[in-house]
Design an enzyme around this catalytic site. Structure first.
Site, mmCIF file in Angstrom:
data_model
loop_
_atom_site.group_PDB
_atom_site.id
_atom_site.type_symbol
_atom_site.label_atom_id
_atom_site.label_comp_id
_atom_site.label_asym_id
_atom_site.label_seq_id
_atom_site.Cartn_x
_atom_site.Cartn_y
_atom_site.Cartn_z
ATOM 1 N N LYS A 1 3.438 3.062 -0.472
ATOM 2 C CA LYS A 1 3.020 3.943 -0.787
ATOM 3 C C LYS A 1 3.433 5.113 0.355
ATOM 4 C CE LYS A 1 2.077 5.665 -4.212
ATOM 5 N NZ LYS A 1 3.021 5.553 -5.753
ATOM 6 N N ASP B 1 -4.752 8.678 -2.213
ATOM 7 C CA ASP B 1 -5.335 9.151 -1.108
ATOM 8 C C ASP B 1 -5.591 7.546 -0.110
ATOM 9 O OD1 ASP B 1 -7.006 7.232 -2.706
ATOM 10 O OD2 ASP B 1 -8.793 8.611 -2.850
ATOM 11 N N GLU B 2 -4.958 6.377 -0.031
ATOM 12 C CA GLU B 2 -5.059 5.551 0.436
ATOM 13 C C GLU B 2 -3.912 5.570 1.355
ATOM 14 O OE1 GLU B 2 -5.531 1.448 -1.375
ATOM 15 O OE2 GLU B 2 -6.672 2.114 -3.691
HETATM 16 P P1 NAD Z 1 -0.055 1.301 -13.333
HETATM 17 O O1 NAD Z 1 -0.529 -0.556 -12.885
HETATM 18 O O2 NAD Z 1 -0.923 1.282 -14.207
HETATM 19 O O3 NAD Z 1 0.645 1.133 -14.015
HETATM 20 C C1 NAD Z 1 2.072 1.423 -13.370
HETATM 21 C C2 NAD Z 1 3.906 1.405 -14.415
HETATM 22 O O4 NAD Z 1 4.880 0.879 -13.769
HETATM 23 C C3 NAD Z 1 3.492 0.892 -15.337
HETATM 24 O O5 NAD Z 1 3.591 0.972 -16.640
HETATM 25 C C4 NAD Z 1 4.477 -0.506 -14.530
HETATM 26 O O6 NAD Z 1 5.335 -0.764 -16.102
HETATM 27 C C5 NAD Z 1 5.778 0.325 -14.352
HETATM 28 N N1 NAD Z 1 6.167 -0.397 -13.169
HETATM 29 C C6 NAD Z 1 5.996 -1.036 -12.617
HETATM 30 N N2 NAD Z 1 7.189 -1.466 -11.761
HETATM 31 C C7 NAD Z 1 8.095 -0.635 -11.799
HETATM 32 C C8 NAD Z 1 9.693 -0.854 -11.866
HETATM 33 N N3 NAD Z 1 9.967 -1.523 -10.945
HETATM 34 N N4 NAD Z 1 10.707 0.492 -12.656
HETATM 35 C C9 NAD Z 1 9.979 1.140 -13.834
HETATM 36 N N5 NAD Z 1 8.564 0.888 -14.255
HETATM 37 C C10 NAD Z 1 7.878 0.105 -13.532
HETATM 38 O O7 NAD Z 1 -0.470 1.885 -12.356
HETATM 39 P P2 NAD Z 1 -1.388 3.567 -12.137
HETATM 40 O O8 NAD Z 1 -2.883 3.304 -12.111
HETATM 41 O O9 NAD Z 1 -0.929 4.189 -13.605
HETATM 42 O O10 NAD Z 1 -0.841 4.177 -11.259
HETATM 43 C C11 NAD Z 1 0.423 4.860 -11.728
HETATM 44 C C12 NAD Z 1 0.606 5.041 -10.107
HETATM 45 O O11 NAD Z 1 -0.162 6.422 -9.358
HETATM 46 C C13 NAD Z 1 1.260 4.640 -9.088
HETATM 47 O O12 NAD Z 1 2.445 5.151 -8.276
HETATM 48 C C14 NAD Z 1 -0.087 4.611 -8.182
HETATM 49 O O13 NAD Z 1 0.814 4.353 -6.872
HETATM 50 C C15 NAD Z 1 -0.422 6.108 -7.899
HETATM 51 N N6 NAD Z 1 -1.975 6.063 -7.989
HETATM 52 C C16 NAD Z 1 -3.025 5.258 -8.710
HETATM 53 C C17 NAD Z 1 -3.681 5.650 -8.890
HETATM 54 C C18 NAD Z 1 -5.198 4.693 -9.471
HETATM 55 O O14 NAD Z 1 -6.198 5.673 -9.554
HETATM 56 N N7 NAD Z 1 -4.707 4.276 -10.619
HETATM 57 C C19 NAD Z 1 -5.142 6.642 -7.579
HETATM 58 C C20 NAD Z 1 -3.911 7.205 -6.499
HETATM 59 C C21 NAD Z 1 -2.607 7.308 -6.744
HETATM 60 P P1 TYD Z 2 -9.991 -0.909 -6.856
HETATM 61 O O1 TYD Z 2 -10.263 -0.573 -8.717
HETATM 62 O O2 TYD Z 2 -8.723 -2.335 -7.134
HETATM 63 O O3 TYD Z 2 -9.444 -0.057 -6.651
HETATM 64 P P2 TYD Z 2 -8.910 1.475 -4.983
HETATM 65 O O4 TYD Z 2 -8.796 -0.362 -4.452
HETATM 66 O O5 TYD Z 2 -7.771 1.348 -4.771
HETATM 67 O O6 TYD Z 2 -9.951 2.097 -4.516
HETATM 68 O O7 TYD Z 2 -11.022 -0.826 -6.284
HETATM 69 C C1 TYD Z 2 -12.795 0.025 -6.180
HETATM 70 C C2 TYD Z 2 -13.030 -0.325 -5.006
HETATM 71 O O8 TYD Z 2 -13.784 -1.623 -6.173
HETATM 72 C C3 TYD Z 2 -12.723 -0.973 -3.998
HETATM 73 O O9 TYD Z 2 -14.034 -0.770 -3.065
HETATM 74 C C4 TYD Z 2 -12.762 -2.145 -4.365
HETATM 75 C C5 TYD Z 2 -13.600 -2.763 -5.106
HETATM 76 N N1 TYD Z 2 -13.916 -3.853 -6.246
HETATM 77 C C6 TYD Z 2 -14.993 -4.790 -6.033
HETATM 78 O O10 TYD Z 2 -15.788 -4.909 -5.328
HETATM 79 N N2 TYD Z 2 -14.542 -5.861 -6.585
HETATM 80 C C7 TYD Z 2 -13.466 -6.041 -7.505
HETATM 81 O O11 TYD Z 2 -13.194 -6.744 -8.293
HETATM 82 C C8 TYD Z 2 -12.369 -5.139 -7.112
HETATM 83 C C9 TYD Z 2 -10.980 -4.830 -8.059
HETATM 84 C C10 TYD Z 2 -12.470 -3.787 -6.760
#
Ligand code: NAD
Ligand code: TYD
Length: 338
Positions: A152, A125-126
């Protein structure tokens, strides 16, 4: 028999998605390609290691040789691999651009060469930027405001260009903030809840009034699955949790569950370019029959319980991992003066 290539499958959402696949389907083969960066942990999928339809390959999505080899034998590519943390992207974006942009390009190119049934690009969503009012729909302009979301958004455009130019069957999901088991303790929920368990301060940025929409990770997995099976190629699908809440409020809820005092909250200097609010309209995906199942309060409690029950998992990062300690030193230096 469907053959999945799941990149980034050793990370938070990727490992939950792979577990979902094995719970939902018998007739599958899953190969995980993961570079095992700081946030990847092969053990997140340990219980699958004995299965002969599961394979783990340590490697980089930006490495054409390994990607070419794996794409020869894949029907469905799900690209989770990314540098995923906004704060790290502000500190430096070398690896971020290499993985999120160039790595996606290498995957798309190999998928074009070998042909696949579906190339699912995992987005966020970012990419819509800060949404002060209303909710983002898939046709909105992209206005990313930090290096993470900019890469992204770039990857989304690149992926869609492979659909329009080369006919590659690309689909994109854009989800809101995920929470649940196996999330690296640098993101808000696992960072704050593990700090609270250690009686350490919870550094809240700015006024704590930024809003995020929280999605239980398994609801994201069913959303992704729905898009793979029922979504149209060349289309984008939002996946929102429908749980918009300010950072200070979610922090209070975590403290309440843990029975820890609010005095642990410490207001610190704001993140530069901090997006005020994200909000997704998920009607397009809901029209395919998906909806988020998780009750927010119950799933937040379940998540807290997972971290309580799996202290070894996060102790290995917070207590023993040198990279994490170095990152935290930089992080606290940047957040001073709030
Ligand atoms: P994460 O950081 O926990 O996992 C990322 C994984 O990718 C890790 O296992 C890492 O080793 C692997 N990786 C990184 N670089 C790599 C490369 N060059 N080749 C192969 N593997 C590689 O992240 P996540 O939170 O699980 O996010 C996964 C996906 O979802 C990402 O694309 C992120 O942008 C997207 N996403 C995450 C969130 C969230 O809230 N966490 C929300 C929306 C979208
Ligand atoms: P985060 O988990 O980093 O996700 P995103 O930036 O992708 O939304 O952060 C979630 C929200 O929490 C964001 O508004 C930033 C805030 N935040 C803090 O206030 N303190 C922190 O230490 C972190 C990691 C995030």
């Amino acid at each position: 028999m469907k053959k999945y290539l799941v990149t980034g499958g050793a990370g938070f959402i990727g490992c939950n998605f792979v577990k979902h696949l094995f719970e939902a389907y018998d007739n599958i083969e899953v190969t995980v390609l993961d570079k095992l960066t700081y946030s990847g942990n092969k053990d997140n999928l340990k219980e699958l290691e004995s299965k002969n339809n599961y394979k783990f390959v340590e490697g980089d999505i930006a490495d054409p040789a390994v990607v070419d080899r794996l794409l020869k034998d894949a029907d469905i590519v799900v690209n989770f691999a990314a540098e995923s943390h906004v704060d790290r992207s502000i500190m430096g974006a070398d690896e971020l651009t290499q993985t999120n942009l160039h790595g996606t390009y290498v995957l798309l190119n190999a998928a074009k060469k070998h042909g696949v049934d579906c190339f699912l690009q995992i987005s966020t969503d970012e990419v819509y930027g800060s949404v002060e009012t209303g909710s983002s729909v898939e046709t909105d302009f992209l206005m990313p405001r930090n290096p993470y979301s900019a890469t992204k958004a770039g990857a989304d455009h690149l992926a869609l260009s492979y659909f329009t130019t080369h006919g590659l069957p690309v689909k994109i999901t854009r989800s809101s903030n995920n929470y649940g088991p196996y999330q690296y303790p640098e993101k808000l929920i696992p960072f704050f809840l593990t700090n609270a368990l250690e009686d350490k301060p919870l550094p809240l940025y700015g006024d704590g009034l930024n809003v995020r929409d929280w999605l239980y990770v398994r609801d994201n997995c069913t959303g992704i699955d729905t898009v793979i099976n029922k979504g149209k190629i060349g289309e984008i699908y939002n996946i929102g949790g429908g749980n918009e809440i300010t950072n200070v409020e979610i922090t209070r809820r975590i403290l309440e569950i843990l029975d820890k005092p609010e005095s642990l909250i410490t207001y610190v200097k704001d993140r530069p370019g901090h997006d005020k609010r994200y909000s997704l309209n998920s009607a397009k995906l809901e029209s395919l029959g998906w909806k988020p199942e998780a009750d927010f309060a119950a799933s937040l409690e379940k998540t807290v319980k997972w971290y309580l029950d799996n202290r070894d998992w996060w102790d290995a990062i917070k207590q023993k991992n040198k990279e994490y300690k170095e990152f935290m030193e930089k992080y606290y230096k940047e957040r001073q003066g709030g």
